[in-house]
Design a protein around this motif. Sequence first.
Motif, PDB file in Angstrom:
ATOM      1  N   SER A  33       0.799  -1.220   0.000  1.00  0.00           N
ATOM      2  CA  SER A  33       0.000   0.000   0.000  1.00  0.00           C
ATOM      3  C   SER A  33       0.839   1.282   0.000  1.00  0.00           C
ATOM      4  O   SER A  33       0.281   2.370  -0.101  1.00  0.00           O
ATOM      5  CB  SER A  33      -0.954   0.001   1.197  1.00  0.00           C
ATOM      6  OG  SER A  33      -0.220  -0.008   2.402  1.00  0.00           O
ATOM      7  N   MET A  34       2.151   1.161   0.081  1.00  0.00           N
ATOM      8  CA  MET A  34       3.000   2.356   0.049  1.00  0.00           C
ATOM      9  C   MET A  34       3.008   2.960  -1.354  1.00  0.00           C
ATOM     10  O   MET A  34       3.076   2.217  -2.336  1.00  0.00           O
ATOM     11  CB  MET A  34       4.444   2.006   0.453  1.00  0.00           C
ATOM     12  CG  MET A  34       4.617   1.666   1.906  1.00  0.00           C
ATOM     13  SD  MET A  34       6.297   1.174   2.277  1.00  0.00           S
ATOM     14  CE  MET A  34       7.070   2.765   2.397  1.00  0.00           C
ATOM     15  N   PRO A  35       2.946   4.281  -1.453  1.00  0.00           N
ATOM     16  CA  PRO A  35       2.960   4.918  -2.780  1.00  0.00           C
ATOM     17  C   PRO A  35       4.394   5.063  -3.317  1.00  0.00           C
ATOM     18  O   PRO A  35       4.924   6.167  -3.439  1.00  0.00           O
ATOM     19  CB  PRO A  35       2.312   6.278  -2.519  1.00  0.00           C
ATOM     20  CG  PRO A  35       2.658   6.576  -1.100  1.00  0.00           C
ATOM     21  CD  PRO A  35       2.693   5.242  -0.399  1.00  0.00           C
ATOM     22  N   ASP A  37       7.582   3.151  -6.083  1.00  0.00           N
ATOM     23  CA  ASP A  37       7.779   2.316  -7.273  1.00  0.00           C
ATOM     24  C   ASP A  37       8.017   0.861  -6.875  1.00  0.00           C
ATOM     25  O   ASP A  37       8.379   0.552  -5.732  1.00  0.00           O
ATOM     26  CB  ASP A  37       8.986   2.810  -8.071  1.00  0.00           C
ATOM     27  CG  ASP A  37       8.732   4.159  -8.723  1.00  0.00           C
ATOM     28  OD1 ASP A  37       7.554   4.479  -8.971  1.00  0.00           O
ATOM     29  OD2 ASP A  37       9.720   4.875  -8.975  1.00  0.00           O
ATOM     30  N   ARG A  41       9.900  -1.175  -3.539  1.00  0.00           N
ATOM     31  CA  ARG A  41       9.265  -2.209  -2.712  1.00  0.00           C
ATOM     32  C   ARG A  41      10.183  -3.435  -2.596  1.00  0.00           C
ATOM     33  O   ARG A  41      10.375  -3.989  -1.523  1.00  0.00           O
ATOM     34  CB  ARG A  41       7.931  -2.631  -3.318  1.00  0.00           C
ATOM     35  CG  ARG A  41       6.812  -1.707  -3.032  1.00  0.00           C
ATOM     36  CD  ARG A  41       5.471  -2.335  -3.413  1.00  0.00           C
ATOM     37  NE  ARG A  41       4.446  -1.340  -3.264  1.00  0.00           N
ATOM     38  CZ  ARG A  41       3.977  -0.588  -4.247  1.00  0.00           C
ATOM     39  NH1 ARG A  41       4.401  -0.768  -5.476  1.00  0.00           N
ATOM     40  NH2 ARG A  41       3.044   0.304  -4.019  1.00  0.00           N
TER      41      ARG A  41
END
Length: 91
Positions: A33-35, A37, A41
């Motif tokens: 859910s992190m905004p 690329d 991740r």
Amino acid sequence: MHSRIQKPSAAWVSFSCASVVLSAGLLGYGLLSMPIDQWQRFFLLMGIAMFAQAIVVATKTLRDNEEAEKLMREPDDAGAVRLPRELQGSV
């Protein structure tokens, strides 16, 4: 002196397993859910995996060292086999 070996209770083992599963699930959800690329991740995931591996290896190494010292200090308590007196001189 014989020390009694204590095994962890079933409740503690269950709690430990549940903690690992829950933390891995929450970590995965947070990473997804992190905004950021995709490569970021994977980089974070790689770092977390390497950190977890290092902790497991360090913990096992410390435990093995502690058990080795215990065997050297207290061979009778560790379950070492005693040789009969006739064989002790020939070994």
